[in-house]
Motif scaffolding. Structure first.
Motif, PDB file in Angstrom:
ATOM      1  N   PRO A  96      10.316  57.783 -13.505  1.00  0.00           N
ATOM      2  CA  PRO A  96      10.764  57.211 -14.780  1.00  0.00           C
ATOM      3  C   PRO A  96       9.848  57.588 -15.942  1.00  0.00           C
ATOM      4  CG  PRO A  96      10.935  55.581 -13.033  1.00  0.00           C
ATOM      5  CD  PRO A  96      10.222  56.758 -12.445  1.00  0.00           C
ATOM      6  N   VAL A  97       8.557  57.763 -15.664  1.00  0.00           N
ATOM      7  CA  VAL A  97       7.620  58.165 -16.723  1.00  0.00           C
ATOM      8  C   VAL A  97       7.973  59.563 -17.221  1.00  0.00           C
ATOM      9  CG1 VAL A  97       5.209  58.591 -17.299  1.00  0.00           C
ATOM     10  CG2 VAL A  97       5.800  56.724 -15.752  1.00  0.00           C
ATOM     11  N   ALA A  98       8.235  60.485 -16.282  1.00  0.00           N
ATOM     12  CA  ALA A  98       8.601  61.853 -16.658  1.00  0.00           C
ATOM     13  C   ALA A  98       9.927  61.877 -17.410  1.00  0.00           C
ATOM     14  CB  ALA A  98       8.679  62.732 -15.418  1.00  0.00           C
ATOM     15  N   LEU A  99      10.891  61.080 -16.949  1.00  0.00           N
ATOM     16  CA  LEU A  99      12.191  61.038 -17.621  1.00  0.00           C
ATOM     17  C   LEU A  99      12.050  60.518 -19.053  1.00  0.00           C
ATOM     18  CD1 LEU A  99      14.471  59.673 -14.764  1.00  0.00           C
ATOM     19  CD2 LEU A  99      14.573  61.941 -15.797  1.00  0.00           C
ATOM     20  N   GLY A 100      11.209  59.505 -19.229  1.00  0.00           N
ATOM     21  CA  GLY A 100      10.980  58.988 -20.574  1.00  0.00           C
ATOM     22  C   GLY A 100      10.357  60.040 -21.475  1.00  0.00           C
ATOM     23  N   ALA A 101       9.392  60.797 -20.925  1.00  0.00           N
ATOM     24  CA  ALA A 101       8.736  61.841 -21.716  1.00  0.00           C
ATOM     25  C   ALA A 101       9.726  62.951 -22.075  1.00  0.00           C
ATOM     26  CB  ALA A 101       7.559  62.411 -20.930  1.00  0.00           C
ATOM     27  N   ILE A 102      10.575  63.345 -21.119  1.00  0.00           N
ATOM     28  CA  ILE A 102      11.569  64.401 -21.385  1.00  0.00           C
ATOM     29  C   ILE A 102      12.526  63.926 -22.470  1.00  0.00           C
ATOM     30  CG2 ILE A 102      13.492  65.690 -20.406  1.00  0.00           C
ATOM     31  CD1 ILE A 102      12.009  65.523 -17.693  1.00  0.00           C
ATOM     32  N   SER A 103      12.962  62.682 -22.366  1.00  0.00           N
ATOM     33  CA  SER A 103      13.903  62.136 -23.339  1.00  0.00           C
ATOM     34  C   SER A 103      13.321  62.159 -24.747  1.00  0.00           C
ATOM     35  CB  SER A 103      14.286  60.707 -22.947  1.00  0.00           C
ATOM     36  OG  SER A 103      15.156  60.134 -23.893  1.00  0.00           O
ATOM     37  N   ARG A 104      12.063  61.784 -24.877  1.00  0.00           N
ATOM     38  CA  ARG A 104      11.427  61.787 -26.205  1.00  0.00           C
ATOM     39  C   ARG A 104      11.300  63.202 -26.753  1.00  0.00           C
ATOM     40  NH1 ARG A 104       8.230  58.022 -23.486  1.00  0.00           N
ATOM     41  NH2 ARG A 104       6.582  59.546 -23.121  1.00  0.00           N
ATOM     42  N   LYS A 105      10.985  64.147 -25.863  1.00  0.00           N
ATOM     43  CA  LYS A 105      10.740  65.512 -26.322  1.00  0.00           C
ATOM     44  C   LYS A 105      12.023  66.259 -26.696  1.00  0.00           C
ATOM     45  CE  LYS A 105       6.408  65.877 -23.765  1.00  0.00           C
ATOM     46  NZ  LYS A 105       5.658  66.505 -22.636  1.00  0.00           N
ATOM     47  N   VAL A 106      13.128  65.949 -26.030  1.00  0.00           N
ATOM     48  CA  VAL A 106      14.377  66.651 -26.351  1.00  0.00           C
ATOM     49  C   VAL A 106      15.214  65.874 -27.364  1.00  0.00           C
ATOM     50  CG1 VAL A 106      14.442  67.788 -24.107  1.00  0.00           C
ATOM     51  CG2 VAL A 106      15.638  65.605 -24.415  1.00  0.00           C
ATOM     52  N   GLY A 107      14.856  64.608 -27.604  1.00  0.00           N
ATOM     53  CA  GLY A 107      15.564  63.812 -28.597  1.00  0.00           C
ATOM     54  C   GLY A 107      16.895  63.274 -28.138  1.00  0.00           C
ATOM     55  N   HIS A 108      17.104  63.176 -26.819  1.00  0.00           N
ATOM     56  CA  HIS A 108      18.355  62.650 -26.267  1.00  0.00           C
ATOM     57  C   HIS A 108      18.054  61.771 -25.056  1.00  0.00           C
ATOM     58  CE1 HIS A 108      20.899  65.304 -28.686  1.00  0.00           C
ATOM     59  NE2 HIS A 108      20.142  66.325 -28.317  1.00  0.00           N
ATOM     60  N   LYS A 109      18.979  60.902 -24.757  1.00  0.00           N
ATOM     61  CA  LYS A 109      18.914  60.240 -23.463  1.00  0.00           C
ATOM     62  C   LYS A 109      19.119  61.294 -22.381  1.00  0.00           C
ATOM     63  CE  LYS A 109      20.563  55.713 -24.989  1.00  0.00           C
ATOM     64  NZ  LYS A 109      21.605  54.660 -24.808  1.00  0.00           N
ATOM     65  N   VAL A 110      18.560  61.036 -21.203  1.00  0.00           N
ATOM     66  CA  VAL A 110      18.578  62.058 -20.161  1.00  0.00           C
ATOM     67  C   VAL A 110      19.153  61.485 -18.866  1.00  0.00           C
ATOM     68  CG1 VAL A 110      17.118  63.489 -18.674  1.00  0.00           C
ATOM     69  CG2 VAL A 110      16.642  63.354 -21.114  1.00  0.00           C
ATOM     70  N   ARG A 111      19.970  62.288 -18.224  1.00  0.00           N
ATOM     71  CA  ARG A 111      20.444  61.979 -16.876  1.00  0.00           C
ATOM     72  C   ARG A 111      20.177  63.195 -16.012  1.00  0.00           C
ATOM     73  NH1 ARG A 111      26.670  60.549 -14.930  1.00  0.00           N
ATOM     74  NH2 ARG A 111      26.171  60.263 -12.712  1.00  0.00           N
ATOM     75  N   TYR A 112      19.625  62.964 -14.836  1.00  0.00           N
ATOM     76  CA  TYR A 112      19.288  64.130 -14.019  1.00  0.00           C
ATOM     77  C   TYR A 112      19.954  64.090 -12.646  1.00  0.00           C
ATOM     78  CZ  TYR A 112      15.760  62.129 -10.757  1.00  0.00           C
ATOM     79  OH  TYR A 112      15.112  61.445  -9.749  1.00  0.00           O
ATOM     80  N   TYR A 113      20.098  65.293 -12.083  1.00  0.00           N
ATOM     81  CA  TYR A 113      20.680  65.488 -10.764  1.00  0.00           C
ATOM     82  C   TYR A 113      19.680  66.239  -9.896  1.00  0.00           C
ATOM     83  CZ  TYR A 113      24.908  64.773 -13.597  1.00  0.00           C
ATOM     84  OH  TYR A 113      25.838  64.291 -14.473  1.00  0.00           O
ATOM     85  N   ILE A 114      19.853  66.113  -8.608  1.00  0.00           N
ATOM     86  CA  ILE A 114      19.038  66.897  -7.678  1.00  0.00           C
ATOM     87  C   ILE A 114      19.820  68.147  -7.290  1.00  0.00           C
ATOM     88  CG2 ILE A 114      17.977  66.973  -5.393  1.00  0.00           C
ATOM     89  CD1 ILE A 114      16.451  65.271  -7.343  1.00  0.00           C
TER      90      ILE A 114
END
Length: 721
Positions: free
Chosen positions: A591-609
């Motif tokens: 969740p920490v990485a997802l939060g950082a990615i979201s801030r850096k790209v300026g969008h909410k993020v959903r990821y898949y494996i």
């Protein structure tokens, strides 16, 4: 006749009790009035003079400073069910990535340990520390164990923390807290944030009394203290110490930073740092966004700026017994242990605030006695009014002009106290809580009186103020909604799915573990397909599986994903839909990485494996200069029947290095944070930091090359590398 005699004696004694109380209340009232005048005078001066010359710092400036490593220290005795939500909430709200949470547990607290283990499995930046001695010891002892563990982690990851932050497991952190600490920690050695308790129901006066006291103390008293003497008492939460401060404390304590016999080690440390010239600050820093402005109801009289400050929120006790227990610990630590540990100094200003800290041992008793006396006088007056008696019992107070003047002065000072309390509570919580704070003053005084009684009784029972044990108070934590499923080992998931049998799992665990990851080993042995492994990892992470053919991935720049982001997190963008960026990864993203990615790209993020190698190959195609991974060459390669194996066999360089060097997820994550801002490649960066040597890098590169050269699954001899 006897009754009249005893009643007259009672009135005589009561008269001199009133005299003494009136004088003492006047002294304490003038003491508080001095703080009020300093606060409001300083506020006016800053607004009219200082802020006209030097505008207030906007919170956007905090983001311009590069993230330094910060360590959060959380003592946890019987905190099962709390640590997980805290880490979850921190990961989802903190506008920061470069931090680690170290949770101190005890060997005789299995439930908390199990809870922390589950959190560590999901969050690579959360670490479990097991104290050397069974609990409960003291909060200071737990913190000392945590600091020792932090230094061990630093030696493993080859970096140093710049800030050490105190928090409790039930704390709710402000989004910009880490940014603010990061901005100040190079210049300040103790940084204290205000604490503002959560509101409960209006009729819960016990928890409401905490709300009132913190609103006024952290809104007015502590800022005045910092302005006059430059000394700030830590609140035990929301406190950041610089590395200089921690090193000094360890040196002065012969290897131990916190006084293990102190019940309020946070209060103690503020004085110790001040004695050695360390810089301390109490910071009121508003983060006033448009959203916060819209949420403010103007009719509530709540201050938009004041209610948006970076602070610590938590629920405080809401029962009389728990509140008395907690406050008695504070009284023992600040009043009684403080008098024994901190002598009067040559600085009259510091002595003044020492007096204010210690006067609670008197005011808690005097305030309660004053309530009792006032009640008795009211009863006597009521009797006179209702009985029609010729006796005017209260006339014994009518022939003392000085007493009348003192009582009027006390009435004015009391009105001022009520006004101050109303103002500071209203600024943060609104006028309803401000009005309720007036009757809660009486209830708070009753709680403090019984806390004083309990504190004195504990000291007398132990015979020494230093021997009183840590009496931990339980707290509540805000609900985060639906609970997450517990973390399941990958082997267990593969077994339940029928992808492997018990014999294959046993062989993999005994032969492959410690060399490569379980799933990778099973796939290399031909036991598991790339799709099966990806589906199992997706189930473990609680997300969906999605096959992501590298040649079908779009241009990453079109999705706002730059090379530094894609390579740092090993992700590939898939599509943007309704403001949500969909990405793929081969591994679980915290969740920490997802939060950082979201801030850096300026969008909410959903990821898949995705399947093993799919993201790695896609990254090489989009960002590598290697012509072998150009779109045209990969398109030709995809026509061959072994294309799926070619893709699945790919390792990222960092994954291969992590396996060969056996880096823990927490160390690996921290290394990548540092490498993100480096111009060096992953391997060169790790060598320069001393995390690996050249031989380790060479072995990792051989693992990466061999599957490509043979175009067949790796043999067991290759895996042993």
């Amino acid at each position: 006749m006897d009754v009249l005699y005893w009643f007259a004696s009672y009135l005589f004694v009561l008269k001199y009790v009133v005299y003494a109380l009136s004088v003492l209340l006047l002294i304490f009232g003038l003491d508080d009035l001095f703080i009020d005048l300093v606060y409001w005078g300083r506020k006016c001066y800053r607004r009219l003079v200082i802020y006209r010359k030097h505008p207030k710092l906007h919170y956007s400036k905090l983001k311009e400073k590069a993230e330094q490593p910060l360590a959060i220290m959380v003592p946890a005795w019987q905190e099962h069910g709390v640590v997980g939500p805290m880490a979850e909430l921190a990961a989802s709200t903190l506008d920061y990535e470069n931090y680690h949470i170290f949770v101190g547990t005890y060997p005789n607290d299995d439930k908390t340990q199990a809870d922390v283990d589950a959190v560590c499995a999901r969050f690579p930046n959360v670490h479990k520390v097991v104290c050397a001695r069974p609990g409960p010891t003291s909060k200071a002892d737990c913190l000392n164990n945590i600091i020792a563990s932090i230094f061990t982690f630093e030696s493993q990851a080859k970096f140093t923390f710049q800030g050490f932050i105190l928090h409790d497991a039930e704390d709710v952190l402000s989004a910009m807290e880490m940014r603010l600490f990061n901005y100040l920690v190079e210049r300040k050695d103790l940084i204290q944030l205000p604490v503002f308790p959560f509101e409960r129901q209006w009729y819960e006066f016990t928890s409401g009394s905490y709300l009132d006291e913190f609103a006024e103390i952290h809104g007015k008293d502590v800022p005045v203290r910092e302005a006059l003497v430059g000394q700030v008492p830590s609140a035990g939460v929301g406190t950041c110490f610089s590395r200089r401060a921690i090193q000094l404390l360890i040196e002065q304590g012969d290897g131990i930073a916190f006084d293990v016999q102190s019940l309020t080690e946070d209060y103690d440390i503020g004085f110790r740092l001040k004695q050695h010239g360390m810089s301390e600050v109490f910071i009121h820093f508003p983060v006033l966004t448009d959203t916060h402005k819209q949420q403010i109801n103007k009719g509530s009289l709540k201050s938009a700026s004041y209610s948006s400050v970076v602070c610590v929120r938590e629920y405080f006790p809401n029962t009389f017994t728990t509140a008395v227990r907690q406050k008695s610990r504070w009284i023992i630590g600040i009043v009684f242990q403080g008098m024994k540990s901190h002598a009067w100094t040559r600085d009259w200003k510091l002595n003044y605030f020492l007096w204010r800290d210690r006067r609670g041992g008197l005011t808690n008793f005097i305030g309660f006695v004053a309530l009792l006396v006032l009640f008795q006088l009211a009863c006597i007056w009521g009797y006179q009014q209702l009985s029609g008696s010729a006796y005017n019992f209260l006339s014994i107070y009518g022939d003392e002009p000085w007493l009348s003047a003192v009582l009027w002065a006390n009435a004015v000072l009391l009105a001022n106290r009520m006004l101050q309390r109303f103002v500071f509570v209203t600024r943060y919580y609104g006028c309803i809580q401000g009005v309720l704070s007036i009757p809660r003053m009486v209830w708070g005084n009753i709680i403090n009186f019984f806390a004083n009684i309990r504190a004195v009784r504990q000291i007398l029972e132990m015979g020494d103020v230093k021997r009183v044990a840590w009496d931990k108070t339980s707290h509540d934590f805000p609900s985060l909604g639906e609970a997450r499923a517990s973390y399941r080992p990958l082997g267990e998931i593969l077994l339940s799915a029928g992808a492997i049998n018990k014999e294959q799992l046993h062989n993999a665990l005994t032969q492959g573990q410690g060399r490569v990851k379980l799933g990778r080993y099973l796939m290399q042995q031909g036991v598991l397909s790339g799709e099966q492994l990806a589906q199992a990892i997706a189930e473990q992470a609680g997300v969906e599986y999605r096959s992501c053919p590298p040649l079908s991935t779009p241009e990453q720049g079109d999705l706002g994903i730059h090379k530094t982001i894609a390579v740092r997190y090993a992700i590939i963008g898939l599509f943007l839909e309704k403001g949500v960026l969909h990405i793929a990864s081969e591994q679980h993203l915290s969740p920490v990485a997802l939060g950082a990615i979201s801030r850096k790209v300026g969008h909410k993020v959903r990821y898949y494996i995705a399947q093993p190698g799919q993201v790695t190959v896609a990254l090489k195609m989009h960002f590598s200069d290697d012509s072998a991974y150009s779109y045209a060459n990969l398109q030709r390669r995809a026509r061959r029947s072994d294309w799926p194996h070619f893709v699945n066999a790919h390792y990222s360089e960092f994954e291969a290095i992590s396996e060969v060097a056996m880096l823990s997820p927490s160390v690996a994550n921290q290394v990548m944070i540092g490498q993100e801002n480096s111009d060096s490649g992953v391997g060169d960066y790790l060598i320069a930091k001393g995390v690996i040597d050249e031989q380790t890098l060479e072995l990792a590169q051989r693992i990466m090359r061999r599957p490509l050269a043979s175009d067949k699954p790796a043999s067991s001899s290759e895996v042993s590398l």
